[in-house]
Design an enzyme around this catalytic site. Structure first.
Site, PDB file in Angstrom:
ATOM      1  N   ARG A  69       0.841  -1.206   0.000  1.00 20.62           N
ATOM      2  CA  ARG A  69       0.000   0.000   0.000  1.00 20.62           C
ATOM      3  C   ARG A  69       0.879   1.260   0.000  1.00 20.62           C
ATOM      4  NH1 ARG A  69      -2.134   2.120   4.388  1.00 20.62           N
ATOM      5  NH2 ARG A  69      -2.387   0.130   5.484  1.00 20.62           N
ATOM      6  N   TYR A 122     -14.862  16.530 -17.217  1.00 18.42           N
ATOM      7  CA  TYR A 122     -15.219  15.105 -17.245  1.00 18.42           C
ATOM      8  C   TYR A 122     -16.348  14.879 -16.227  1.00 18.42           C
ATOM      9  CZ  TYR A 122     -14.841  10.099 -16.589  1.00 18.42           C
ATOM     10  OH  TYR A 122     -15.136   8.769 -16.484  1.00 18.42           O
ATOM     11  N   ASP A 205      -6.117  18.479 -15.715  1.00 20.30           N
ATOM     12  CA  ASP A 205      -6.400  17.121 -16.194  1.00 20.30           C
ATOM     13  C   ASP A 205      -5.936  17.071 -17.652  1.00 20.30           C
ATOM     14  OD1 ASP A 205      -7.502  14.832 -17.336  1.00 20.30           O
ATOM     15  OD2 ASP A 205      -9.304  14.902 -16.086  1.00 20.30           O
ATOM     16  N   LYS A 230      -6.853   5.766 -20.352  1.00 20.65           N
ATOM     17  CA  LYS A 230      -7.002   6.227 -21.730  1.00 20.65           C
ATOM     18  C   LYS A 230      -5.698   5.978 -22.512  1.00 20.65           C
ATOM     19  CE  LYS A 230     -10.905   7.243 -19.915  1.00 20.65           C
ATOM     20  NZ  LYS A 230     -11.286   8.530 -19.401  1.00 20.65           N
TER      21      LYS A 230
HETATM   22  C1  LIG Z   1     -11.817   8.926 -18.127  1.00 23.92           C
HETATM   23  C2  LIG Z   1     -11.469  10.249 -17.620  1.00 23.92           C
HETATM   24  C3  LIG Z   1     -11.360  10.490 -16.243  1.00 23.92           C
HETATM   25  C4  LIG Z   1     -11.657   9.424 -15.202  1.00 23.92           C
HETATM   26  O1  LIG Z   1     -10.714   8.386 -15.245  1.00 23.92           O
HETATM   27  P1  LIG Z   1     -11.026   6.887 -14.765  1.00 23.92           P
HETATM   28  O2  LIG Z   1      -9.750   6.189 -15.065  1.00 23.92           O
HETATM   29  O3  LIG Z   1     -12.192   6.392 -15.549  1.00 23.92           O
HETATM   30  O4  LIG Z   1     -11.330   6.942 -13.313  1.00 23.92           O
HETATM   31  C5  LIG Z   1     -10.997  11.763 -15.843  1.00 23.92           C
HETATM   32  N1  LIG Z   1     -10.774  12.754 -16.726  1.00 23.92           N
HETATM   33  C6  LIG Z   1     -10.880  12.560 -18.058  1.00 23.92           C
HETATM   34  C7  LIG Z   1     -10.619  13.700 -18.987  1.00 23.92           C
HETATM   35  C8  LIG Z   1     -11.232  11.312 -18.542  1.00 23.92           C
HETATM   36  O5  LIG Z   1     -11.358  11.129 -19.861  1.00 23.92           O
END
Ligand SMILES: *Cc1c(COP(=O)(O)O)cnc(C)c1O
Length: 433
Positions: A69, A122, A205, A230
């Site tokens: 952890r 998002y 982000d 992604k």
């Molecule tokens: C998919 C996504 C998230 C969330 O990520 P997860 O891995 O699904 O928790 C956050 N920000 C953006 C821009 C995303 O495309």
């Protein structure tokens, strides 16, 4: 020779891994273990002293492994490799993008603070900000991509909350409209609201553009966030997230991660290490395909408008300038408005043969979805309209397939709209007769 600096793509196969510690294995094994054996009690004591901050880590002292952890080789090597692309000092990896985002927001905001965020965000992040943070007494305020600094400052002053501002949270380009926000301007705004004893943090982000095409730290952002689900994972087979920044900030993020227990597991870490080896060639092929798809759509008679950074020109003014300043590629996300409404959009989506109807993005396979009823279904109708999320909008994430197959698939699915319309017209006219 010795001052040669290897590029990140060259280091993705080896950086931070020592084969001699793993029986000479060329690849980092999966350290599927919960805990680590200390050589002796003195070593265990030394590791804990550093882990609990009882003393500073010695100059030549290796940070010892204690418990998965806190740290695990797959995770640490992955974190070290992720720092290379953004030239970050440190990185923390999480079991999802949302856990990276929520941990950062919890760590750096407290009751009474104001969070300013770009809109649209998002969906998961938007929900966390409006439904969870506010329950803990954090005040939140959104701004639109097109707003200039003076407009945002006027809004802050009108609310009398400027001195409470603790963080600006930005997503650029915006999903699904591809509107871009000037990160240099956001830093300026944060500095203008900072005081000698408080730095307003900028968190970005960067999921849509990282790790290759946009580097927020270059514009003095403090924290960069990723859904590693992604592009970084890139094969639609893992959920993960990451946060990058200075050693001091990431130390705080990792400490909260230790107590929330939302670090990524060794298997996730290993999958991402494997994905990183092909990251650059995947992303470049995806962007190359996306440009061709976008240009094809722009000329198609069934298409009203295409939203793609690679189609911006000087005529688009500020949006074009920001894109050219900030991004090194238009990316692989293409949104377009089909002529018609939801009905026509659904005919297109239902008739795709190779492109899959699914949410998510940045993967090797191409995906299509309908933001108004899928990823952005939770947003009130009026706001959707304001953001440009219309009934006829389709979002594509372009993969690495042969681009001719993509064009064929998109073309035949668009063709179905006419055929179904003609059928409907002939049905209507025959019932008339
Ligand atoms: C998919 C996504 C998230 C969330 O990520 P997860 O891995 O699904 O928790 C956050 N920000 C953006 C821009 C995303 O495309």
């Amino acid at each position: 020779m010795s001052d040669h600096h290897f590029h990140p793509e060259s280091l993705m196969m080896s950086y931070g891994y020592k084969p001699e510690l793993s029986e000479g294995a060329i690849k980092c094994p999966i350290f599927q273990t919960s805990t680590f054996v200390f050589r002796n009690a003195e070593q265990g004591k030394a590791f804990f002293e550093v882990a609990y901050g009882l003393r500073e880590q010695g100059k030549n002292e290796e940070l010892g492994l204690i418990y998965s952890r806190l740290n695990n080789p797959d995770l640490e090597i992955l974190e070290n490799r992720l720092t290379l692309w953004d030239k970050a000092e440190d990185c923390a990896v999480f079991e999802s993008g949302m856990s990276a985002i929520s941990t950062v927001l919890f760590e750096f905001l407290k009751p009474g603070d104001l969070l300013l965020y770009s809109s649209p965000l998002y969906g998961g992040t938007a929900h966390f900000i409006s439904e969870v943070l506010t329950k803990f007494g954090v005040e939140v305020m959104g701004f639109h991509a097109g707003m200039g600094e003076s407009e945002i400052l006027t809004m802050l002053d009108a609310s009398d909350k400027r001195n409470k501002l603790a963080m600006i949270y930005v997503e650029t380009p915006a999903n699904p409209t591809n509107a871009v926000i000037d990160l240099e301007l956001i830093r300026q705004l944060a500095d203008d609201c900072s005081s000698w004893d408080k730095r307003v943090l900028v968190a970005v982000d960067n999921t849509y553009m990282g790790l290759l095409w946009q580097h927020p730290l270059k514009w003095d952002a403090d924290l960069v966030l990723y859904s590693a689900t992604k592009y970084i994972g890139g094969h639609s087979d893992v959920i993960a997230g990451a946060c990058l920044g200075s050693k001091a900030l990431i130390k705080r993020v990792k400490t909260l991660r230790t107590f929330l227990g939302n670090m990524a597991g060794p298997w996730t870490g290993w999958l991402l290490l494997r994905s990183l080896e092909t990251l650059k060639i995947r992303m470049e092929q995806q962007a190359q395909n996306a440009q061709i798809v976008a240009e094809y759509l722009a000329l198609h008679p069934k298409v009203e408008k295409v939203h793609y950074l690679g189609l911006l020109t000087e005529l688009d003014g500020e949006q074009y300038d920001i894109y050219r300043k900030q991004c090194t590629s238009p990316g692989a996300m293409v949104s377009f408005e089909i002529k018609g409404g939801e009905h026509e959009a659904f005919i297109f989506l239902n008739n795709l043969k190779m492109v899959k109807l699914a949410v998510s993005l940045g993967s090797t396979e191409s995906l299509a979805q309908h933001p108004a009823t899928m990823t952005h279904a939770g947003i009130p109708v009026e706001e959707k309209k304001q953001m440009g999320i219309t009934e006829n909008l389709i979002r594509l994430s372009i993969g690495v397939e042969n681009v001719n197959d993509l064009l064929w698939d998109i073309s035949q699915a668009l063709e179905k709209i006419t055929i179904e319309e003609e059928k409907a017209i002939s049905r209507a006219s025959s019932s008339f007769v």
